[in-house]
Design an enzyme around this catalytic site. Structure first.
Site, mmCIF file in Angstrom:
data_model
loop_
_atom_site.group_PDB
_atom_site.id
_atom_site.type_symbol
_atom_site.label_atom_id
_atom_site.label_comp_id
_atom_site.label_asym_id
_atom_site.label_seq_id
_atom_site.Cartn_x
_atom_site.Cartn_y
_atom_site.Cartn_z
ATOM 1 N N HIS A 168 0.864 -1.184 0.000
ATOM 2 C CA HIS A 168 0.000 0.000 0.000
ATOM 3 C C HIS A 168 0.896 1.227 0.000
ATOM 4 O O HIS A 168 1.695 1.428 0.910
ATOM 5 C CB HIS A 168 -0.925 0.022 1.219
ATOM 6 C CG HIS A 168 -1.846 1.210 1.230
ATOM 7 N ND1 HIS A 168 -3.106 1.173 0.688
ATOM 8 C CD2 HIS A 168 -1.672 2.471 1.715
ATOM 9 C CE1 HIS A 168 -3.680 2.349 0.822
ATOM 10 N NE2 HIS A 168 -2.837 3.155 1.446
ATOM 11 N N CYS A 169 0.751 2.065 -1.026
ATOM 12 C CA CYS A 169 1.623 3.226 -1.186
ATOM 13 C C CYS A 169 0.854 4.491 -0.840
ATOM 14 O O CYS A 169 -0.052 4.890 -1.595
ATOM 15 C CB CYS A 169 2.152 3.300 -2.625
ATOM 16 S SG CYS A 169 3.283 4.683 -2.892
ATOM 17 N N PRO A 170 1.164 5.153 0.264
ATOM 18 C CA PRO A 170 0.448 6.399 0.597
ATOM 19 C C PRO A 170 0.788 7.539 -0.355
ATOM 20 O O PRO A 170 0.003 8.487 -0.479
ATOM 21 C CB PRO A 170 0.908 6.691 2.026
ATOM 22 C CG PRO A 170 2.231 6.009 2.159
ATOM 23 C CD PRO A 170 2.153 4.786 1.300
ATOM 24 N N GLY A 173 -1.739 7.163 -2.887
ATOM 25 C CA GLY A 173 -3.077 7.109 -2.318
ATOM 26 C C GLY A 173 -3.867 5.881 -2.704
ATOM 27 O O GLY A 173 -5.096 5.954 -2.797
#
Length: 363
Positions: A168-170, A173
């Site tokens: 999951h890449c913030p 997003g």
């Protein structure tokens, strides 16, 4: 006579999907709920490139070559396109089991494991699956009520199982999975080239200006250039390092999740069943293979029973289709029964008058 058309409210499937995702544009755009760092990514890219195009590009185009701003614009547009494609797309979310499907899976598990004595821990819910003569374990997801496909994992941030889950890449997003990994890789690759490009030509710009007015005067006159150099310098190491790491993973046909867990290395000493043993074939499969369609059907229409609404009754439909004229409204109100009266209190209806011909015959 005018007729009113009754429009039923359509409920799309994305409005009822579980998980922690947000949807825009009637379900066409799908993102995670935490989008603050994604906005920071947009601000850094747009701000740095705007300063570069506004100040340095005009000077460099005249002094060196007009191809400098053209190539910078191409890199900028490609980076933004791949970023938005990664952020706004379905990463490969697997739908959760329906209640009937979940009950059937529970029955299968109980029939396989048998009755567990009280006080003992039940065995893990795992199925063995063979891929390229290699045994792969399919784990059961207690949230989605399914046995996850190979390489899938449950994202704790988005609360969904994602096929070929990478991470999951913030910064984008969104989750990075089977359906948007290639766009994520192209984004960080193009962003690395863009960062190096802007950083290098900022140094060239400062050097050319320093030959005319001096180094200190150049720094005083161009504070925007100094800001760009600082942003690019601190961004360069992380972005280029991330690109190199994912290039290594693509060459091995491996995911970040598998690398962190040590699924095919370390103590397990298990060979990667998804690798073709050839760098070119692995890169072609990951970056150029067919893109599977989304299985969510986000813009599909839910039946009335599932959407929580009821179909209108015949009386409601007929009353809504009546013309709303004042004469008709007065006629209907005069024929209504008083609230305080009952059927017994109403006067009896008068007998109908006999036809004229029958009356004359009786005379």
């Amino acid at each position: 006579m005018s007729v009113m058309v009754v429009r039923k409210k359509v409920t799309r499937k994305w409005e009822k999907l579980p998980g922690r995702n947000t949807f825009c544009c009637d379900g066409r755009v799908m993102m995670a709920r935490q989008k603050g760092i994604f906005y920071l990514t947009l601000f850094l890219i747009l701000g740095t490139c705007t300063l570069f195009f506004a100040f340095e590009c005009r000077y460099l185009a005249v002094q060196l070559s007009p191809a400098i701003p053209v190539f910078a614009a191409m890199l900028f547009l490609f980076s933004m396109a791949t970023l938005l494609r990664t952020s706004f797309s379905d990463p490969g979310v697997i739908p959760r089991a329906l209640p009937d499907e979940a009950a059937f899976i529970e029955m299968e598990i109980e029939a396989t494991n048998g009755a567990v004595p009280q006080g003992q821990r039940p065995p893990p819910r795992i199925k063995n699956f063979q891929i390229n003569n290699q045994i792969v374990k399919l784990k059961y997801c207690y949230t989605c009520k399914i046995f996850r496909p190979p390489r899938a994992s449950h994202c704790s941030i988005c609360d969904n199982c994602v096929e070929r889950f990478d991470h999951h890449c913030p910064w984008v997003g969104n989750c990075v999975g089977k359906r948007n990994y290639r766009y994520f890789y192209l984004f960080i690759l193009s962003l690395s080239l863009l960062t190096i490009y802007v950083f290098a030509f900022n140094i060239v710009y400062v050097a050319l200006k320093s030959l005319k007015i001096g180094f200190l005067e150049t720094l005083k006159e161009t504070p925007g250039t100094v800001l760009e150099v600082l942003i690019c310098f601190f961004t360069l190491w992380s972005v280029v390092g991330l690109t190199g790491f994912h290039t290594f993973l693509v060459a091995l046909n491996q995911t970040t999740n598998e690398d962190i867990k040590g699924s095919w290395t370390g103590k397990n000493r298990v060979q990667n069943p998804y690798s073709h043993g050839n760098i070119v074939k692995n890169c072609c499969e990951v970056l150029c293979g067919p893109l599977p369609p989304s299985v969510l059907d986000r813009r599909g229409i839910l039946p009335l029973e599932e959407s929580g609404s009821r179909p209108p009754s015949t009386q409601e439909t007929s009353s809504s289709l009546l013309p709303q004229s004042p004469a008709l409204t007065e006629h209907l109100s005069s024929n209504e029964m008083p609230e305080d009266s009952t059927p017994e209190e109403m006067p009896p209806p008068e007998p109908p008058e006999p036809p004229q011909e029958v009356a004359e015959a009786d005379k």
